[in-house]
Design an enzyme around this catalytic site. Structure first.
Site, mmCIF file in Angstrom:
data_model
loop_
_atom_site.group_PDB
_atom_site.id
_atom_site.type_symbol
_atom_site.label_atom_id
_atom_site.label_comp_id
_atom_site.label_asym_id
_atom_site.label_seq_id
_atom_site.Cartn_x
_atom_site.Cartn_y
_atom_site.Cartn_z
ATOM 1 N N ASP A 144 -9.790 5.776 -1.129
ATOM 2 C CA ASP A 144 -8.731 6.370 -1.945
ATOM 3 C C ASP A 144 -9.365 6.975 -3.195
ATOM 4 O O ASP A 144 -10.587 7.110 -3.276
ATOM 5 C CB ASP A 144 -7.665 5.325 -2.301
ATOM 6 C CG ASP A 144 -8.192 4.247 -3.248
ATOM 7 O OD1 ASP A 144 -9.437 4.126 -3.404
ATOM 8 O OD2 ASP A 144 -7.370 3.536 -3.843
ATOM 9 N N GLU A 172 0.819 -1.212 0.000
ATOM 10 C CA GLU A 172 0.000 0.000 0.000
ATOM 11 C C GLU A 172 0.854 1.265 0.000
ATOM 12 O O GLU A 172 0.514 2.250 -0.662
ATOM 13 C CB GLU A 172 -0.940 0.000 1.211
ATOM 14 C CG GLU A 172 -2.053 -1.029 1.133
ATOM 15 C CD GLU A 172 -3.019 -0.787 -0.009
ATOM 16 O OE1 GLU A 172 -3.053 0.330 -0.555
ATOM 17 O OE2 GLU A 172 -3.744 -1.737 -0.380
ATOM 18 N N TYR A 200 -6.556 5.933 4.728
ATOM 19 C CA TYR A 200 -6.735 4.924 3.679
ATOM 20 C C TYR A 200 -5.868 3.694 3.937
ATOM 21 O O TYR A 200 -6.360 2.554 3.920
ATOM 22 C CB TYR A 200 -6.417 5.490 2.296
ATOM 23 C CG TYR A 200 -6.215 4.383 1.298
ATOM 24 C CD1 TYR A 200 -7.305 3.667 0.813
ATOM 25 C CD2 TYR A 200 -4.936 3.993 0.908
ATOM 26 C CE1 TYR A 200 -7.126 2.597 -0.054
ATOM 27 C CE2 TYR A 200 -4.748 2.930 0.047
ATOM 28 C CZ TYR A 200 -5.848 2.239 -0.438
ATOM 29 O OH TYR A 200 -5.663 1.180 -1.275
#
Length: 340
Positions: free
Chosen positions: A134, A33, A116
């Protein structure tokens, strides 16, 4: 249930085969991520694989030198991501016994982990039903639900987060969030979305009202400032000089070249650029001129000592973390034998 079932079934049939989905540990999800922030999957995949190979555990990452981390990040940009990743790994080792903490709120306390990323880790790794909002989620939710709140306004996050809480699968929150991301990345595109392949087209507000191009609403534009940099590439006998930038600036703890304003103090000759590029950052456009300065061995080492520089060549340049404009210049320059 229509939305949940439709999007999950579509995801299970169409999801891309990605390594962090195969080995979905909190650590692997976290690394993926962070790398994929501001980076497309096809660009970030190789970085992810190299990063995991170099640092297979949180402990390995925490014990690494910052320059090792930055060097592996070379070319990805937004180097604060790498610094925060390294800092957070040290915190995880010191405060959480080497395991990422459970829970959305706890994850947000770590350096570089925002709402997020915390939601992605919490839902995928810990099965916590918290929506990951996101750019893809903004687009999917705004179009499907008809949300016109301006996503450039920080207050709008709460609107989408609450909408996501209502929509998310309580049984499979990780797969649900990944389905939203996947749909936004491959079907519900910013331009020319592939609505004919969308699993929830039937109930999509934007599709049924002909307003796909209007959503999501984003009115605020980032003001980009221009900055001019004049770098001097100093070389002699297939060696060149690199400057360690220390703890300040956008490229802290990385290596670039001396700038003209520094070199001109001791080099009494005209310095004219031979190569120019533009490099775009989030809020800044760097207009960079590169000046080629070939010097004799005496002056080469005089400059090295004067500014405490590092000597590099084509063999060892990969050992130094350099920002993308410098990396690109060196690759082009070395391949052409010190002459552009």
């Amino acid at each position: 249930m229509y939305f949940i079932n439709s999007i999950l079934n579509w995801y299970y049939e169409n999801k891309r085969d990605l390594p962090w989905r195969v080995e979905a540990t909190p650590y692997h999800i976290w690394i993926s991520e962070i790398i994929l922030q501001q980076t497309r999957v096809n660009q970030g995949l190789d970085y992810y694989l190299r990063f995991i190979e170099a640092f297979p555990t949180v402990k390995d990452l925490a014990n690494a030198e910052e320059q090792e981390v930055l060097n592996l990040w070379k070319g990805l940009g937004y180097y604060s991501r790498a610094r925060n990743l390294h800092k957070a790994a040290k915190t995880v080792m010191a405060e959480y016994n080497g395991e990422l903490p459970f829970g959305y709120e706890n994850l947000k306390k770590l350096s570089g982990i925002g709402p997020y990323t915390a939601a992605a880790i919490a839902s995928i790794a810990f099965n916590e039903p918290v929506p990951a909002i996101d750019g893809n989620a903004y687009r999917v939710y705004s179009r499907y639900l008809g949300i016109y709140d301006d996503i450039a306004n920080s207050k709008t996050f709460k609107v989408f987060f609450e909408a996501g809480l209502e929509m998310i699968s309580k049984e499979s929150p990780g797969d649900f969030n990944q389905a939203i991301m996947e749909l936004g990345a491959t079907v519900c595109l910013p331009q020319n979305p592939l609505c004919m392949f969308c699993p929830v087209q039937e109930n999509c507000y934007a599709f049924n009202n002909g307003e796909i191009s209007l959503l999501p609403v984003k009115t605020k534009k980032v003001k980009v400032k221009n900055e001019h940099i004049e770098y001097v590439y100093i070389y002699c006998d297939n060696q060149f000089l690199l400057n360690y930038r220390g703890k300040k600036g956008i490229w802290q703890n990385m290596y670039d070249f001396l700038q003209k304003k520094e070199v001109i103090k001791i080099i009494q000759e005209e310095l004219n650029p031979k190569y120019s590029i533009s490099h775009i950052l989030t809020h800044k456009r760097l207009n960079i001129d590169f000046i080629m300065l070939k010097v004799n061995k005496e002056n080469f080492f005089k400059i090295k000592e004067e500014f405490n520089l590092k000597v590099a060549n084509s063999t060892i340049i990969d050992e130094f973390p350099t920002p993308k404009p410098i990396t690109d210049f060196i690759n082009k320059n070395i391949s052409n034998g010190n002459e552009l």
